[in-house]
Design a protein around this motif. Structure first.
Motif, short mmCIF file in Angstrom:
data_model
loop_
_atom_site.label_atom_id
_atom_site.label_comp_id
_atom_site.label_asym_id
_atom_site.label_seq_id
_atom_site.Cartn_x
_atom_site.Cartn_y
_atom_site.Cartn_z
N THR A 10 11.12 25.66 -4.91
CA THR A 10 11.63 26.25 -3.68
C THR A 10 12.41 25.19 -2.91
N LEU A 11 13.16 25.61 -1.92
CA LEU A 11 13.93 24.67 -1.11
C LEU A 11 13.00 23.67 -0.42
N ALA A 12 11.87 24.14 0.10
CA ALA A 12 10.93 23.24 0.77
C ALA A 12 10.39 22.20 -0.22
N GLU A 13 10.09 22.63 -1.46
CA GLU A 13 9.59 21.69 -2.47
C GLU A 13 10.67 20.67 -2.85
N VAL A 14 11.89 21.13 -2.97
CA VAL A 14 13.00 20.22 -3.30
C VAL A 14 13.19 19.19 -2.20
N LYS A 15 13.09 19.61 -0.95
CA LYS A 15 13.24 18.66 0.17
C LYS A 15 12.14 17.59 0.13
N LYS A 16 10.91 18.01 -0.18
CA LYS A 16 9.82 17.03 -0.31
C LYS A 16 10.10 16.08 -1.47
N TRP A 17 10.56 16.63 -2.58
CA TRP A 17 10.85 15.82 -3.76
C TRP A 17 11.96 14.81 -3.47
N ASP A 24 0.83 -1.21 0.00
CA ASP A 24 0.00 0.00 0.00
C ASP A 24 0.86 1.26 0.00
N LYS A 25 1.93 1.25 0.78
CA LYS A 25 2.83 2.41 0.83
C LYS A 25 3.49 2.64 -0.53
N GLU A 26 3.91 1.56 -1.19
CA GLU A 26 4.53 1.70 -2.52
C GLU A 26 3.51 2.19 -3.55
N ARG A 27 2.26 1.76 -3.45
CA ARG A 27 1.22 2.27 -4.35
C ARG A 27 1.07 3.78 -4.18
N PHE A 28 1.13 4.25 -2.93
CA PHE A 28 1.05 5.68 -2.66
C PHE A 28 2.23 6.41 -3.30
N VAL A 29 3.42 5.86 -3.17
CA VAL A 29 4.62 6.48 -3.76
C VAL A 29 4.48 6.56 -5.28
N VAL A 30 3.98 5.50 -5.91
CA VAL A 30 3.79 5.49 -7.36
C VAL A 30 2.75 6.54 -7.76
N LYS A 31 1.69 6.65 -6.98
CA LYS A 31 0.66 7.66 -7.26
C LYS A 31 1.26 9.06 -7.16
N GLN A 32 2.08 9.29 -6.17
CA GLN A 32 2.73 10.59 -6.01
C GLN A 32 3.63 10.88 -7.21
N GLN A 33 4.33 9.87 -7.70
CA GLN A 33 5.18 10.04 -8.87
C GLN A 33 4.35 10.42 -10.09
N SER A 34 3.20 9.80 -10.24
CA SER A 34 2.30 10.14 -11.35
C SER A 34 1.87 11.60 -11.27
N ILE A 35 1.56 12.05 -10.07
CA ILE A 35 1.14 13.45 -9.88
C ILE A 35 2.28 14.39 -10.29
N LEU A 36 3.49 14.06 -9.87
CA LEU A 36 4.65 14.89 -10.24
C LEU A 36 4.85 14.91 -11.75
N GLN A 37 4.75 13.75 -12.39
CA GLN A 37 4.94 13.68 -13.84
C GLN A 37 3.86 14.46 -14.58
N GLU A 38 2.62 14.29 -14.16
CA GLU A 38 1.52 15.01 -14.83
C GLU A 38 1.65 16.51 -14.67
N ALA A 39 2.18 16.94 -13.53
CA ALA A 39 2.34 18.38 -13.28
C ALA A 39 3.60 18.93 -13.96
N GLY A 40 4.45 18.06 -14.45
CA GLY A 40 5.70 18.50 -15.08
C GLY A 40 6.66 19.11 -14.06
N PHE A 41 6.66 18.58 -12.84
CA PHE A 41 7.50 19.12 -11.78
C PHE A 41 8.96 19.13 -12.19
N ASP A 42 9.61 20.27 -11.97
CA ASP A 42 11.03 20.44 -12.27
C ASP A 42 11.72 20.95 -11.01
N PRO A 43 12.52 20.09 -10.35
CA PRO A 43 13.14 20.51 -9.09
C PRO A 43 14.08 21.72 -9.24
N SER A 44 14.58 21.96 -10.45
CA SER A 44 15.49 23.10 -10.63
C SER A 44 14.74 24.43 -10.54
#
Length: 156
Positions: free
Chosen positions: A106-113, A83-103
């Protein structure tokens, strides 16, 4: 008797192979992520492998054979997840769909990423290991790679 035993597997026919391959292809189109829960597979993994091998043996078009081999190797993307890994995969999908770019974050966002990536990376490693094994099973491995040295992995 009483449903305790699996039914005898059906013989692979052209029609059955096509149905399995088409259903599997639809799932691949729906889930372009590198890591996917194996519960998303439309058929048993071994049955999909059998259908793909059947298709490879029946195909005469080199491009089709390559596509079927790629589909075989891509079975490695489908993992048994907690279940925890399913959550991690779902979070990855959200990041990909949003086009998240750590560069550009913010520092807080990078730490979460970074915390997320630390949990996602082991799943990617499992996928990569599966891909190597499946590539060897189907004969899609690149033979130019050097062999492991003698004694590698044996206790000293």
């Amino acid at each position: 008797m009483f449903g305790l035993f699996k039914s005898k597997p059906k013989a692979m026919t052209k029609e059955r192979a096509e149905a399995i391959i088409n259903a599997y292809g639809a799932i691949l189109m729906k889930h372009p992520n590198m890591v996917t829960d194996e519960n998303e597979l439309p058929f048993d993994r071994e049955e999909i492998k059998e259908a793909l091998r059947f298709g490879i043996g029946a195909a005469d078009d080199p491009a089709m054979i390559d596509m079927l081999k790629a589909g075989y190797v891509t079975l490695g993307d489908f993992l048994r997840l907690t279940d925890k890994e399913r959550f991690v995969v779902k979070q990855q999908s959200i990041l990909q769909e949003a086009g998240f770019d750590p560069s550009n974050a913010t520092l807080a966002e990078v730490k979460k990423w970074v915390a997320h990536y630390a949990e996602y990376r082991p799943l990617m490693s499992r996928v990569e290991a599966n891909a190597f094994i499946l590539a060897h099973e189907i004969g899609a491995a690149r033979p130019e790679h050097p062999k492991l040295p003698e004694g590698f992995g044996e206790p000293g």
